[in-house]
Design an enzyme around this catalytic site. Structure first.
Site, mmCIF file in Angstrom:
data_model
loop_
_atom_site.group_PDB
_atom_site.id
_atom_site.type_symbol
_atom_site.label_atom_id
_atom_site.label_comp_id
_atom_site.label_asym_id
_atom_site.label_seq_id
_atom_site.Cartn_x
_atom_site.Cartn_y
_atom_site.Cartn_z
ATOM 1 N N MET A 30 0.851 -1.200 0.000
ATOM 2 C CA MET A 30 0.000 0.000 0.000
ATOM 3 C C MET A 30 0.885 1.248 0.000
ATOM 4 O O MET A 30 0.450 2.336 0.376
ATOM 5 C CB MET A 30 -0.934 -0.010 1.209
ATOM 6 N N GLY A 31 2.138 1.089 -0.396
ATOM 7 C CA GLY A 31 3.053 2.225 -0.441
ATOM 8 C C GLY A 31 3.561 2.591 0.937
ATOM 9 O O GLY A 31 3.552 1.768 1.853
ATOM 10 N N HIS A 34 9.070 1.106 3.478
ATOM 11 C CA HIS A 34 10.199 1.148 4.410
ATOM 12 C C HIS A 34 11.091 -0.054 4.106
ATOM 13 O O HIS A 34 10.808 -0.830 3.168
ATOM 14 C CB HIS A 34 9.703 1.143 5.868
ATOM 15 N N GLY A 36 11.380 -2.829 5.401
ATOM 16 C CA GLY A 36 10.684 -4.121 5.408
ATOM 17 C C GLY A 36 10.174 -4.453 4.006
ATOM 18 O O GLY A 36 10.364 -5.566 3.501
ATOM 19 N N HIS A 37 9.540 -3.470 3.365
ATOM 20 C CA HIS A 37 9.038 -3.704 1.997
ATOM 21 C C HIS A 37 10.198 -4.012 1.047
ATOM 22 O O HIS A 37 10.084 -4.876 0.173
ATOM 23 C CB HIS A 37 8.320 -2.456 1.472
ATOM 24 N N GLN A 61 -10.289 -2.517 2.521
ATOM 25 C CA GLN A 61 -9.785 -3.153 3.746
ATOM 26 C C GLN A 61 -9.700 -2.188 4.929
ATOM 27 O O GLN A 61 -9.169 -2.546 5.966
ATOM 28 C CB GLN A 61 -8.451 -3.848 3.485
ATOM 29 N N GLY A 152 4.856 -10.209 3.937
ATOM 30 C CA GLY A 152 5.615 -10.077 5.180
ATOM 31 C C GLY A 152 5.013 -10.911 6.304
ATOM 32 O O GLY A 152 3.791 -11.052 6.405
ATOM 33 N N LYS A 154 4.989 -10.120 9.344
ATOM 34 C CA LYS A 154 4.411 -9.307 10.436
ATOM 35 C C LYS A 154 2.893 -9.419 10.459
ATOM 36 O O LYS A 154 2.299 -9.511 11.521
ATOM 37 C CB LYS A 154 4.835 -7.843 10.313
ATOM 38 N N GLN A 158 -2.964 -12.218 7.923
ATOM 39 C CA GLN A 158 -3.085 -11.918 6.482
ATOM 40 C C GLN A 158 -2.357 -12.994 5.670
ATOM 41 O O GLN A 158 -2.904 -13.547 4.709
ATOM 42 C CB GLN A 158 -2.474 -10.545 6.193
HETATM 43 O O1 PAF Z 1 -0.126 -5.784 3.688
HETATM 44 C C1 PAF Z 1 -0.539 -4.865 2.944
HETATM 45 O O2 PAF Z 1 0.138 -3.877 2.724
HETATM 46 C C2 PAF Z 1 -1.913 -4.978 2.309
HETATM 47 O O3 PAF Z 1 -2.796 -5.635 3.143
HETATM 48 C C3 PAF Z 1 -1.884 -5.646 0.915
HETATM 49 C C4 PAF Z 1 -1.418 -7.089 0.992
HETATM 50 C C5 PAF Z 1 -0.965 -4.856 -0.009
HETATM 51 C C6 PAF Z 1 -3.282 -5.645 0.314
HETATM 52 O O4 PAF Z 1 -3.789 -4.353 0.187
#
Ligand code: PAF
Length: 299
Positions: A30-31, A34, A36-37, A61, A152, A154, A158
């Site tokens: 979701m942009g 950091h 972690g991404h 969400q 991830g 974390k 999910q």
């Molecule tokens: O973990 C996230 O950033 C969001 O839940 C995802 C997987 C990009 C879905 O919008």
């Protein structure tokens, strides 16, 4: 690195990569990126020759009163960071691109339901969150058509639900779990950490301290679910500014809370509110042989 906003451009770029025999790695985000991404991107690059990163703040969400409006939108700096790690394609669509059909009507048939494993923990506190998350993840899988997707660790619930979705609907897609990346203080990296004031940042460190205490307790001979939870709980009790939403030990294979005689691989989950910011963290725990099971064995 190419940045595209439409499904047509995405499809073309992915088809070109495939025509060159490349496998497609995918990192949905979701942009507000950091380190972690960026670690997820590096993992995708180890598994595939062409890496797509999506940046989309998914309205489905977020619940009423959550931070959808204020969620940071930082496409320019995100793209800079992605260039430094060598991502191949950034896909930054609008909601219309993701959810509407050609005539602009929201396609209701794409809606996913998280089912039983999405009802507890985050699902109980954020009703509808996981349905919305799975809906966008399935849409993204349909559009990107990746061979490998990286999520991830974390966001443990999910990840569990995405694995369930992939096993059911995308059997040839490999879901890869990326380890949690932590700040030197132990705080798990999160896009929401940027909401924390300096003193809240200190308070937020209690989450990882609590998990470490639980993990240490799990290594004591005869440790059981309750001794692990008590050790973790004690840390949080000393930090009343952190408002605990839940602290729980779940079976990694079912995401259900473990019983006192549980032995095996569990996840210690924590979620707490620090001021107006909700943070999550978790830690893998192994319970070897709880005292209760030894007692049971003697009877
Ligand atoms: O973990 C996230 O950033 C969001 O839940 C995802 C997987 C990009 C879905 O919008």
């Amino acid at each position: 690195m190419q940045i595209v906003h439409s499904n047509a451009e995405l499809a073309e770029a992915v088809a070109n990569a495939r025509a060159q025999g490349k496998r497609i790695g995918f990192v949905p985000t979701m942009g507000a990126l950091h380190d972690g991404h960026l670690s997820l991107v590096r993992i995708a690059q180890e598994q595939a020759e062409f890496t797509v990163v999506s940046i989309f703040v998914n309205p489905l969400q977020f619940g009423a009163g959550e931070d959808f409006e204020k969620y940071p939108r930082t496409l320019e700096s995100d793209a800079e960071k992605l260039k430094t790690v060598g991502a191949d394609l950034v896909y930054a669509p609008s909601a219309r691109e993701i959810y509407a059909d050609e005539s602009g009507v929201i396609d209701q048939s794409v809606k996913q339901s998280a089912g039983a494993a999405g009802q507890g923990f985050e699902g109980a506190i954020r009703p509808g969150h996981f349905d919305g998350m799975l809906t966008v993840v399935a849409r993204l899988f349909d559009l990107v058509k990746p061979d490998v997707a990286v999520f991830g660790a974390k966001d443990a619930q999910q990840l569990f639900l995405v694995r369930q979705l992939a096993e059911r609907d995308y059997p040839s897609l490999a879901i890869v779990k990326a380890p949690i990346v932590r700040e030197p203080s132990g705080l798990a990296m999160s896009s929401r950490n940027r909401y924390l004031s300096a003193s809240e940042h200190q308070t937020a460190q209690s989450l990882s301290r609590s998990l470490r205490a639980g993990e240490a307790a799990s290594r004591v001979a005869g440790a059981s679910a309750s001794s692990v939870l008590a050790a973790a709980q004690q840390v949080m009790a000393e930090v009343p500014e952190a408002k605990l939403d839940y602290l729980a030990l779940v079976d990694q294979s079912t995401f259900a809370p473990v019983a006192e005689d549980f032995a095996g691989h569990a996840l210690l989950l924590i979620a707490a509110r620090i001021g107006t910011t909700r943070l999550l963290d978790n830690q893998e725990i192994v319970i070897e042989q709880p005292t209760t099971s030894l007692l049971g064995a003697r009877e």
